[in-house]
Every structure is written in C-alpha cells, then in structure tokens.
Design a protein around this motif. Structure first.
Motif, PDB file in Angstrom:
ATOM      1  N   ILE A  57      35.801  33.073  25.975  1.00 43.49           N
ATOM      2  CA  ILE A  57      37.223  32.219  26.404  1.00 43.49           C
ATOM      3  C   ILE A  57      38.366  33.495  27.333  1.00 43.49           C
ATOM      4  O   ILE A  57      38.783  32.990  28.057  1.00 43.49           O
ATOM      5  N   ASP A  58      37.695  35.135  27.345  1.00 41.59           N
ATOM      6  CA  ASP A  58      37.822  35.971  28.127  1.00 41.59           C
ATOM      7  C   ASP A  58      36.872  35.899  29.534  1.00 41.59           C
ATOM      8  O   ASP A  58      37.869  36.313  30.525  1.00 41.59           O
ATOM      9  N   ARG A  59      35.918  35.747  29.379  1.00 48.13           N
ATOM     10  CA  ARG A  59      35.454  35.646  30.786  1.00 48.13           C
ATOM     11  C   ARG A  59      35.796  34.229  31.392  1.00 48.13           C
ATOM     12  O   ARG A  59      35.794  34.052  32.364  1.00 48.13           O
ATOM     13  N   GLU A  60      36.335  32.930  30.897  1.00 48.49           N
ATOM     14  CA  GLU A  60      36.778  31.847  31.081  1.00 48.49           C
ATOM     15  C   GLU A  60      37.897  32.760  32.393  1.00 48.49           C
ATOM     16  O   GLU A  60      37.904  32.030  33.109  1.00 48.49           O
ATOM     17  N   VAL A  61      38.794  33.527  31.791  1.00 48.18           N
ATOM     18  CA  VAL A  61      39.886  33.450  32.919  1.00 48.18           C
ATOM     19  C   VAL A  61      39.329  34.349  33.866  1.00 48.18           C
ATOM     20  O   VAL A  61      39.979  33.977  34.343  1.00 48.18           O
ATOM     21  N   LEU A  62      38.435  35.442  33.700  1.00 49.20           N
ATOM     22  CA  LEU A  62      38.028  35.818  34.834  1.00 49.20           C
ATOM     23  C   LEU A  62      37.838  34.750  35.921  1.00 49.20           C
ATOM     24  O   LEU A  62      37.531  35.325  36.888  1.00 49.20           O
ATOM     25  N   ARG A  63      36.828  33.797  35.354  1.00 47.93           N
ATOM     26  CA  ARG A  63      36.371  32.797  36.255  1.00 47.93           C
ATOM     27  C   ARG A  63      36.921  32.281  36.906  1.00 47.93           C
ATOM     28  O   ARG A  63      37.495  31.861  37.918  1.00 47.93           O
ATOM     29  N   ARG A  64      38.718  32.120  36.260  1.00 44.75           N
ATOM     30  CA  ARG A  64      39.666  31.244  36.505  1.00 44.75           C
ATOM     31  C   ARG A  64      40.249  32.170  37.685  1.00 44.75           C
ATOM     32  O   ARG A  64      40.352  30.977  38.614  1.00 44.75           O
ATOM     33  N   VAL A  65      40.948  33.263  37.617  1.00 46.63           N
ATOM     34  CA  VAL A  65      41.078  33.540  38.637  1.00 46.63           C
ATOM     35  C   VAL A  65      40.299  34.574  39.815  1.00 46.63           C
ATOM     36  O   VAL A  65      40.356  34.189  41.299  1.00 46.63           O
ATOM     37  N   GLN A  66      38.936  33.648  40.080  1.00 48.97           N
ATOM     38  CA  GLN A  66      38.028  34.761  40.345  1.00 48.97           C
ATOM     39  C   GLN A  66      37.919  33.282  41.514  1.00 48.97           C
ATOM     40  O   GLN A  66      37.522  33.338  42.494  1.00 48.97           O
ATOM     41  N   GLN A  67      38.329  31.806  41.502  1.00 48.95           N
ATOM     42  CA  GLN A  67      38.821  30.696  41.851  1.00 48.95           C
ATOM     43  C   GLN A  67      39.210  30.795  42.641  1.00 48.95           C
ATOM     44  O   GLN A  67      39.059  30.459  44.343  1.00 48.95           O
ATOM     45  N   VAL A  68      40.521  31.453  42.737  1.00 47.04           N
ATOM     46  CA  VAL A  68      41.635  31.776  43.879  1.00 47.04           C
ATOM     47  C   VAL A  68      41.441  32.813  44.597  1.00 47.04           C
ATOM     48  O   VAL A  68      42.064  33.557  45.152  1.00 47.04           O
ATOM     49  N   ALA A  69      40.761  34.352  43.768  1.00 45.74           N
ATOM     50  CA  ALA A  69      40.210  35.244  44.430  1.00 45.74           C
ATOM     51  C   ALA A  69      39.083  36.599  44.086  1.00 45.74           C
ATOM     52  O   ALA A  69      39.412  36.860  43.154  1.00 45.74           O
ATOM     53  N   PRO A  70      38.011  35.730  44.449  1.00 48.56           N
ATOM     54  CA  PRO A  70      36.570  36.019  44.326  1.00 48.56           C
ATOM     55  C   PRO A  70      36.458  37.637  44.111  1.00 48.56           C
ATOM     56  O   PRO A  70      36.008  37.679  43.538  1.00 48.56           O
ATOM     57  N   GLU A  71      37.630  38.429  45.259  1.00 49.48           N
ATOM     58  CA  GLU A  71      37.120  39.842  44.528  1.00 49.48           C
ATOM     59  C   GLU A  71      38.204  40.336  43.158  1.00 49.48           C
ATOM     60  O   GLU A  71      38.744  41.388  43.308  1.00 49.48           O
ATOM     61  N   ALA A  72      38.383  38.987  42.507  1.00 50.37           N
ATOM     62  CA  ALA A  72      39.689  39.986  40.911  1.00 50.37           C
ATOM     63  C   ALA A  72      39.787  41.370  40.318  1.00 50.37           C
ATOM     64  O   ALA A  72      39.970  41.694  39.992  1.00 50.37           O
ATOM     65  N   ALA A  73      37.877  41.518  40.545  1.00 46.30           N
ATOM     66  CA  ALA A  73      37.771  42.478  39.185  1.00 46.30           C
ATOM     67  C   ALA A  73      38.018  43.323  40.174  1.00 46.30           C
ATOM     68  O   ALA A  73      37.967  44.488  38.578  1.00 46.30           O
ATOM     69  N   THR A  74      38.148  43.383  41.105  1.00 46.31           N
ATOM     70  CA  THR A  74      38.142  45.149  41.485  1.00 46.31           C
ATOM     71  C   THR A  74      39.732  45.484  41.802  1.00 46.31           C
ATOM     72  O   THR A  74      40.309  46.748  41.354  1.00 46.31           O
ATOM     73  N   LEU A  75      40.638  44.638  40.700  1.00 40.73           N
ATOM     74  CA  LEU A  75      41.701  45.190  39.992  1.00 40.73           C
ATOM     75  C   LEU A  75      41.827  45.655  39.196  1.00 40.73           C
ATOM     76  O   LEU A  75      42.083  47.240  38.952  1.00 40.73           O
ATOM     77  N   ALA A  76      40.816  45.481  37.590  1.00 37.37           N
ATOM     78  CA  ALA A  76      40.424  45.961  36.517  1.00 37.37           C
ATOM     79  C   ALA A  76      39.310  47.597  37.421  1.00 37.37           C
ATOM     80  O   ALA A  76      40.217  48.647  37.243  1.00 37.37           O
ATOM     81  N   VAL A  77      39.284  47.559  38.760  1.00 38.11           N
ATOM     82  CA  VAL A  77      38.080  48.575  38.823  1.00 38.11           C
ATOM     83  C   VAL A  77      39.695  49.826  39.130  1.00 38.11           C
ATOM     84  O   VAL A  77      38.932  51.128  39.071  1.00 38.11           O
ATOM     85  N   ASP A  78      39.934  49.259  40.435  1.00 37.21           N
ATOM     86  CA  ASP A  78      41.024  50.216  40.969  1.00 37.21           C
ATOM     87  C   ASP A  78      41.783  50.872  39.885  1.00 37.21           C
ATOM     88  O   ASP A  78      42.847  51.757  39.764  1.00 37.21           O
ATOM     89  N   ASN A  79      42.177  49.661  38.738  1.00 38.19           N
ATOM     90  CA  ASN A  79      43.261  50.128  37.564  1.00 38.19           C
ATOM     91  C   ASN A  79      42.400  51.308  36.512  1.00 38.19           C
ATOM     92  O   ASN A  79      42.621  52.306  36.675  1.00 38.19           O
ATOM     93  N   ARG A  80      41.179  51.302  36.878  1.00 36.27           N
ATOM     94  CA  ARG A  80      40.664  52.559  36.056  1.00 36.27           C
ATOM     95  C   ARG A  80      40.261  53.551  36.815  1.00 36.27           C
ATOM     96  O   ARG A  80      40.452  54.978  36.224  1.00 36.27           O
ATOM     97  N   SER A  81      39.895  53.419  37.890  1.00 33.90           N
ATOM     98  CA  SER A  81      39.948  54.266  38.790  1.00 33.90           C
ATOM     99  C   SER A  81      41.071  55.079  38.992  1.00 33.90           C
ATOM    100  O   SER A  81      41.058  56.860  39.368  1.00 33.90           O
ATOM    101  N   PHE A  82      41.991  55.132  39.091  1.00 34.19           N
ATOM    102  CA  PHE A  82      43.678  55.493  38.805  1.00 34.19           C
ATOM    103  C   PHE A  82      43.610  56.287  38.383  1.00 34.19           C
ATOM    104  O   PHE A  82      44.168  57.045  37.913  1.00 34.19           O
ATOM    105  N   LEU A  83      43.953  55.871  36.764  1.00 35.64           N
ATOM    106  CA  LEU A  83      43.890  56.304  35.410  1.00 35.64           C
ATOM    107  C   LEU A  83      42.718  57.119  35.677  1.00 35.64           C
ATOM    108  O   LEU A  83      43.116  58.360  35.380  1.00 35.64           O
ATOM    109  N   ILE A  84      41.405  57.936  35.860  1.00 35.56           N
ATOM    110  CA  ILE A  84      40.155  58.696  36.470  1.00 35.56           C
ATOM    111  C   ILE A  84      41.708  59.304  36.693  1.00 35.56           C
ATOM    112  O   ILE A  84      41.060  60.673  36.628  1.00 35.56           O
ATOM    113  N   ARG A  85      41.700  59.376  38.635  1.00 36.07           N
ATOM    114  CA  ARG A  85      42.599  60.453  38.942  1.00 36.07           C
ATOM    115  C   ARG A  85      43.931  60.601  38.908  1.00 36.07           C
ATOM    116  O   ARG A  85      43.497  62.070  38.077  1.00 36.07           O
TER     117      ARG A  85
END
Length: 277
Positions: A37-65
C-alpha cells in the motif's frame, strides 16, 4: 532487521490497508520497512513526477546538514526531533553525537510502524530517547514526561519539524499556529529547522508541484500539501533566519559544487533554519 517488504505478515496492530507516512517515506528512500500500500503511493506519484523519490532524499540530506550546523556552530546539545520517521543510515542523533558526544536527542512519533520497527534503533544509547506523542499537538509534546525528563527548557533547544507539517490535514489550529505554540515555549537562543513541500510558483515547476499534491492527497496516504513561499515564511514568525534563509533544500549549504542539473522535484521542497532571539 527483517523488512516488512518481504512476504512476512504484518503484526496485527499495524494496519496495512492504509498507507503510513513513515512507511511511504521509507519506500521513497528505497528502504525495507514498507508494504504494498505504501509502494502504491510512490508509484502513483512517480507517474506524475518520475524523480519523486528525490523529495525524500533532499529532505533527509537537509536534516543531516541542519543537524551538523546546529551541533557544530551553536553550542546546542539538545534536540527535539518531531516526526522521526523510520531509521535510515544517518539519523539526527548519529549526526549530532558524532560532533557533540553529549548531545541529547528526543524523537517524537506516534506512527505504529515507527513504534514497532524504529524505536529500538533510535533509542540506541542513553542520550537518545523516544516519545509516542502527536507532533501536531504542541501542548501534548511540551507536557510529555519523556520530553520533560530529557529536554531542559531553561536552555536553548533545537526543534526539528522536517518533512512533517505538510502532512497535517487539520484546519484549526493552522500549521502556523502550531509552530507559534512551539516557538513560544522555546528559550531564547533556540533554533528551529523546518522543511516542507513547496509550490515554487514558477511557470516551470508549479504545475509539477500541484500534480504531486493532487496525487498525494488522493492516494492511500491522503496527505502532502505543497505550500507557497509566503506560507512557509509564516511558520518562522518571530525567528531570525540563518543565512541563506528559506531556500529549496538542495540549496541549503550543499556539501560541494553542483555538477549536475537538479531534478525538477528538487524545486518543490524547501527548508530553513532560524534562531529565536
């Protein structure tokens, strides 16, 4: 730690008919603590923005910095991290304690999957603690026994709301009112870090932000609001911005020169760190 993404059944107290914010973020970060059910959310968002996972990567990198900045530059040694999510390779306490070994971190999250899979890993030493409370209820957090035991409200605190407020679906209080209540309780010299989905209000990127928002809101997760810059500045009312102010997360003190063009979605998550005078 065996991941739920294997064929093992979920514990009875975890509802796999609904997406979990923590598990969806885990899926975005290619983690193992998520269900179909969680991966379904990722797939749906990737349909409108293929690089959607970058949202989480950028957020985590900001947390670290941001954690590195607070730990190395401000002298603050106590962190209240609202909405810890599931543990990843670099968590707030690991970053902070590498620089300030006596740093205390209290994580707050009431997501059942975090309680089931993350709590033990986050509480890995006697300077790191966890409270199962509602991060959108400042009064509950500020009175919470774990928070009160390990955070000294007479000394400056680092308060983190990273990738959390855009999942608030309430209308009263507003996110600005929630933050105002937190800020009021912080002593002078405290720092606040916030990251949030952004509608950049530009011809190039606004449409993708609103498409992602529409997909998030109508997905099994049901939350993920993209705010304008002026709305996000309202979350820092009464605080003094640390340079460079409110910028997209990728531009907040990056670790080196940028050699590749940013993905479009990198323009759709912003963050800032500010000090309470």
């Amino acid at each position: 730690m065996p991941g739920p993404s294997s064929d093992t059944a979920a514990p009875v107290y975890i509802d796999t008919s609904k997406a979990s914010i923590a598990r969806v973020y885990d899926a975005f970060l290619n983690g193992k603590d998520n269900y179909e059910i969680d991966r379904e959310v990722l797939r749906r968002v990737q349909q409108v923005a293929p690089e959607a996972a970058t949202l989480a990567v950028d957020n985590r990198s900001f947390l670290i910095r941001a954690t590195r900045f607070v730990a190395s530059q401000t002298g603050i040694t106590q962190f209240l991290d609202c909405g810890s999510g599931l543990p990843t390779a670099e968590n707030t306490h690991q970053v902070a304690q590498r620089i300030q070994p006596d740093a205390r971190v209290v994580y707050v999250d009431n997501d059942p999957v975090v309680l089931a899979h993350g709590r033990a890993l986050l509480e890995e030493n006697d300077q790191t603690h966890f409270s199962a409370a509602d991060i959108f209820d400042p009064r509950e957090i500020l009175r919470d026994p774990v928070v009160r035991k390990h955070i000294d409200f007479t000394q400056p605190i680092a308060l983190f709301q990273l990738g959390t407020l855009h999942h608030y679906n309430g209308t009263s209080p507003t996110t600005a009112e929630i933050m105002a209540e937190y800020v009021e309780a912080l002593p002078s010299g405290s720092y606040v870090a916030i990251s949030h989905f952004l509608d950049p209000e530009t011809e190039e990127h606004s449409a993708i932000a609103r498409r992602m928002e529409e997909t998030f809101l109508h997905s099994p997760m049901g939350s993920g609001r993209f705010a304008t810059r002026s709305e996000l500045l309202g979350l820092f009312e009464g605080l003094e911005m640390v340079d460079p102010g409110l910028v997209i997360c990728a531009d907040w003190w990056p670790d080196g020169p940028r050699l590749r063009k940013l993905d479009a979605v990198s323009h759709c998550i912003a963050g800032a760190v500010a000090r309470k005078p």
